[in-house]
Design a protein around this motif. Structure first.
Motif, short mmCIF file in Angstrom:
data_model
loop_
_atom_site.label_atom_id
_atom_site.label_comp_id
_atom_site.label_asym_id
_atom_site.label_seq_id
_atom_site.Cartn_x
_atom_site.Cartn_y
_atom_site.Cartn_z
N TYR B 169 -14.34 -3.64 -6.55
CA TYR B 169 -13.97 -2.24 -6.38
C TYR B 169 -14.30 -1.81 -4.96
O TYR B 169 -13.47 -1.21 -4.28
CB TYR B 169 -14.71 -1.37 -7.41
N SER B 172 -11.80 -3.35 -2.65
CA SER B 172 -10.42 -2.84 -2.73
C SER B 172 -10.31 -1.45 -2.14
O SER B 172 -9.27 -1.06 -1.65
CB SER B 172 -9.96 -2.82 -4.19
N GLU B 173 -11.40 -0.69 -2.18
CA GLU B 173 -11.35 0.69 -1.70
C GLU B 173 -11.50 0.76 -0.19
O GLU B 173 -11.24 1.78 0.42
CB GLU B 173 -12.48 1.51 -2.33
N LYS B 177 -10.31 -5.04 5.78
CA LYS B 177 -9.67 -6.04 4.93
C LYS B 177 -10.32 -7.39 5.17
O LYS B 177 -10.07 -8.02 6.19
CB LYS B 177 -8.18 -6.13 5.26
N GLU B 279 -3.11 3.50 -12.97
CA GLU B 279 -3.74 4.64 -12.33
C GLU B 279 -5.24 4.66 -12.57
O GLU B 279 -5.72 4.21 -13.60
CB GLU B 279 -3.10 5.94 -12.83
N LYS B 280 -5.93 5.22 -11.60
CA LYS B 280 -7.39 5.24 -11.65
C LYS B 280 -7.89 6.01 -12.86
O LYS B 280 -7.40 7.09 -13.15
CB LYS B 280 -7.92 5.90 -10.37
N TYR B 299 -6.58 -0.65 -12.17
CA TYR B 299 -6.50 0.09 -10.91
C TYR B 299 -6.98 -0.78 -9.75
O TYR B 299 -6.34 -0.85 -8.70
CB TYR B 299 -7.33 1.38 -11.01
N ILE B 300 -8.10 -1.47 -9.97
CA ILE B 300 -8.62 -2.36 -8.93
C ILE B 300 -7.63 -3.49 -8.66
O ILE B 300 -7.35 -3.84 -7.52
CB ILE B 300 -10.01 -2.92 -9.33
N LYS B 302 -4.42 -3.46 -9.05
CA LYS B 302 -3.28 -2.92 -8.31
C LYS B 302 -3.64 -2.76 -6.82
O LYS B 302 -2.88 -3.13 -5.93
CB LYS B 302 -2.89 -1.58 -8.92
N ASN B 303 -4.83 -2.23 -6.58
CA ASN B 303 -5.29 -2.02 -5.21
C ASN B 303 -5.39 -3.34 -4.45
O ASN B 303 -4.94 -3.44 -3.30
CB ASN B 303 -6.69 -1.39 -5.24
N ASP B 306 -1.95 -4.70 -3.78
CA ASP B 306 -1.30 -3.96 -2.70
C ASP B 306 -1.81 -4.43 -1.34
O ASP B 306 -1.03 -4.63 -0.41
CB ASP B 306 -1.56 -2.45 -2.84
N SER B 307 -3.13 -4.62 -1.25
CA SER B 307 -3.70 -5.08 0.02
C SER B 307 -3.16 -6.45 0.40
O SER B 307 -2.90 -6.72 1.56
CB SER B 307 -5.22 -5.19 -0.07
#
Lengths: 220, 336
Positions: B169, B172-173, B177, B279-280, B299-300, B302-303, B306-307
């Motif tokens: 988490y 990802s936030e 990177k 969604e979160k 959600y994590i 997906k994040n 995406d990265s």
């Protein structure tokens, strides 16, 4: 008996690791003076090194590089760092394997024996009594007849053969099978063992694999 | 910038000049100046006023209209001050200076937050390494002590999973990177996850089917391991009681991408929940009626996807199956 050198600065992990390896039949030595890591490691004349990355005085990756300048003894990196960069760096410095903490002890032992096997090829047993084991072909032969084993049967037989005379638990068999991408269940393991028994008895080796209740199997 | 609004804004000036003109006119009439001369004086007076007004308008028009145009077209509107030029009139210069000042202050404040968020992530990473030591130690103790049965191991593994969740988490936030993209074998990655979860999968008698897994994709293997592990953990949470649990892992190959599917025959996701599951903090119906859910897992995932530039999708029919797919782009350039 193979000797394993443990480089780990967490004392409790170090002693537990040594106990685990001793129980598995390895001789162990632990590094306690980290100020002279390289010298101590090289003097120990071990067969394999378990090396942590976060150790005092010198980074494990740098230590690995220094070890590699002197010797090509097998090294397994054992670390709690889970980043790709660390793994790639370690492998490029010449580590033979990379395991992240907290590891499954069974898997750790599996990796150690795999690395040791690779390092000293003559350790691999290729015969059982008068049977030739051809693992590439997946077959057993006594010179006259050849019997083909399935991939699963071969993996099971090879593990039992490597530890001939010792009890191999179902847990170890399962871990080895799953590590070889054979995701079979409990029943399938039982079926595979009984098929393997039938094939061995075709060569006249009845009861070659004995069942030890609640412990596992043993190849006589 | 509209001329009419500009005029309305100048209403006071206009009224004052009107009144001034009336006074002047009054004076001129009192001195018996001819109306023709008064007209000429009036014409000059109003013409100069008009020219002055137009000149003021066009100076501002250029400055503000450029700014409005830039602002509309900029994706990151806070970059406006660096797009704007210092104008040639006083008010505009003042405005420009203030704009630069506020922008700088915002940049400083963002940098401060970024720094503290990075420091927090660094601390989390450090903490994760620290906490893993006693967990590793305990796992070894359990293994070394034959009297301790598997339930302790199971709990330790749960702790380890929770630790991983926190770490990923945080990763990802964060804007930083820290991944490394290289060729990763899906077969090897899945085998690591399967091995890690073997005991639980076998206890629940899950059938695992793999097909076309012998492919490599460009990704970070550690992140992918976590992502796939989470998806499989989700599948195990929501198995159906009516049939033998089964998870199939397979890939489909397209010219421009490879898609990995993880499909289970669990309770599925209702059509009304499906669009929101990434969604979160979204827990949906399953999160309330079945296993406890934090709504963070997907959600994590997906994040992280995406990265890494992967496309993650979910397909499901309630009561039948759930299929989470991850698409990996093929790029031969990276391969070289």
């Amino acid at each position: 008996m193979n000797k394993i050198y443990i480089v780990e600065d967490d004392r409790s992990i170090r002693t537990e690791l040594a106990e685990l390896l001793n129980n598995a039949g390895y001789e162990t030595e632990c590094l306690t003076d980290f100020s002279n890591s390289l010298k101590n490691i090289l003097e120990s004349e071990s067969d394999l090194i378990l090396l942590d990355i976060n150790i005092p005085f010198i980074n494990g990756e740098m230590l690995l590089r220094n070890i590699r300048k002197k010797t090509d003894i097998p090294v397994i990196m054992v670390t709690s760092r889970t980043s790709e960069t660390d793994e790639v760096l370690s492998m490029s410095y010449g580590a033979d394997d990379y395991i992240t903490k907290p590891y499954n002890p069974t898997i750790l032992l599996l990796r150690i024996s795999a690395v040791l096997k690779r390092a000293c090829k003559d350790n691999i047993k290729t015969s059982y009594r008068n049977l030739q084991v051809n693992s590439a072909k997946g077959s057993l032969s006594d010179g006259n007849t050849e019997i083909i084993l399935t991939k699963n049967e071969m993996i099971i037989f090879q593990l039992l053969l490597d530890r001939q005379g010792q009890i191999v638990s179902r847990n170890d068999l399962m871990t080895t099978l799953w590590d070889n991408e054979e995701y079979i269940n409990d029943n399938a393991l039982t079926v595979n063992i009984s098929r393997l028994r039938t094939k061995l008895s075709d060569f006249g080796y009845e009861n070659a694999i004995e069942t030890r209740k609640k412990q596992g199997y043993i190849l006589i | 910038m509209k001329f009419s609004k500009f005029l309305a804004d100048k209403a006071v000036t206009i009224i004052i000049s009107m009144v001034t003109w009336l006074i002047i006119w009054d004076f001129l009439s009192a001195f018996h100046i001819k109306s023709g001369q008064i007209f000429i004086i009036g014409f000059v007076y109003f013409l100069s006023g008009l020219i002055n007004m137009l000149w003021e308008y066009f100076r501002r028009y250029r400055f503000y209209n450029d700014m409005i145009f830039d602002c509309d077209n900029l994706e990151k509107k806070y970059l406006l001050s660096s797009m704007t030029e210092n104008p040639d009139f006083y008010e505009g210069q003042l405005f420009y200076e203030i704009l630069c000042e506020t922008n700088k202050s915002m940049c400083d404040s963002v940098a401060e937050y970024r720094k503290s968020s990075e420091e927090f992530q660094e601390y989390i990473e450090l903490w994760v390494h620290e906490i893993k030591l006693p967990v590793a130690s305990l796992l070894l103790m359990c293994h070394n002590n034959p009297d301790i049965d598997g339930k302790y191991n199971e709990q330790l593994r749960r702790i380890d999973d929770c630790i991983e969740n926190v770490m990923y988490y945080a990763r990802s936030e964060n804007v930083k990177k820290d991944y490394l993209i290289k060729e990763v074998s899906l077969k090897r990655t899945f085998s690591k996850i399967a091995l890690k979860n073997r005991e639980e999968l076998q206890q629940r008698n899950v059938t695992i089917k793999t097909k076309n897994l012998d492919v490599s994709v460009m990704t970070d293997s550690k992140w992918l391991e976590y992502i796939m592990g989470q998806i499989i953990a989700n599948s195990m949470k929501y198995f159906s009681a009516n049939r033998e649990p089964e998870i199939s892992i397979y890939t489909t190959d397209f010219t421009e991408k490879t898609t990995l599917h993880i499909r289970d025959n669990g309770i599925g996701i209702s059509a009304s929940d499906l669009p929101y599951i990434f969604e979160k903090s979204y827990t949906g119906n399953n999160g309330r009626t079945h296993a406890k859910s934090t709504g963070m897992g997907l959600y994590i995932i997906k994040n992280l996807c995406d990265s890494l530039g992967h496309d993650v999708k979910a397909d499901s029919v309630q009561g039948e199956f759930t299929d989470i797919s991850i698409s990996f782009g093929k790029n031969n350039f990276i391969k070289m």
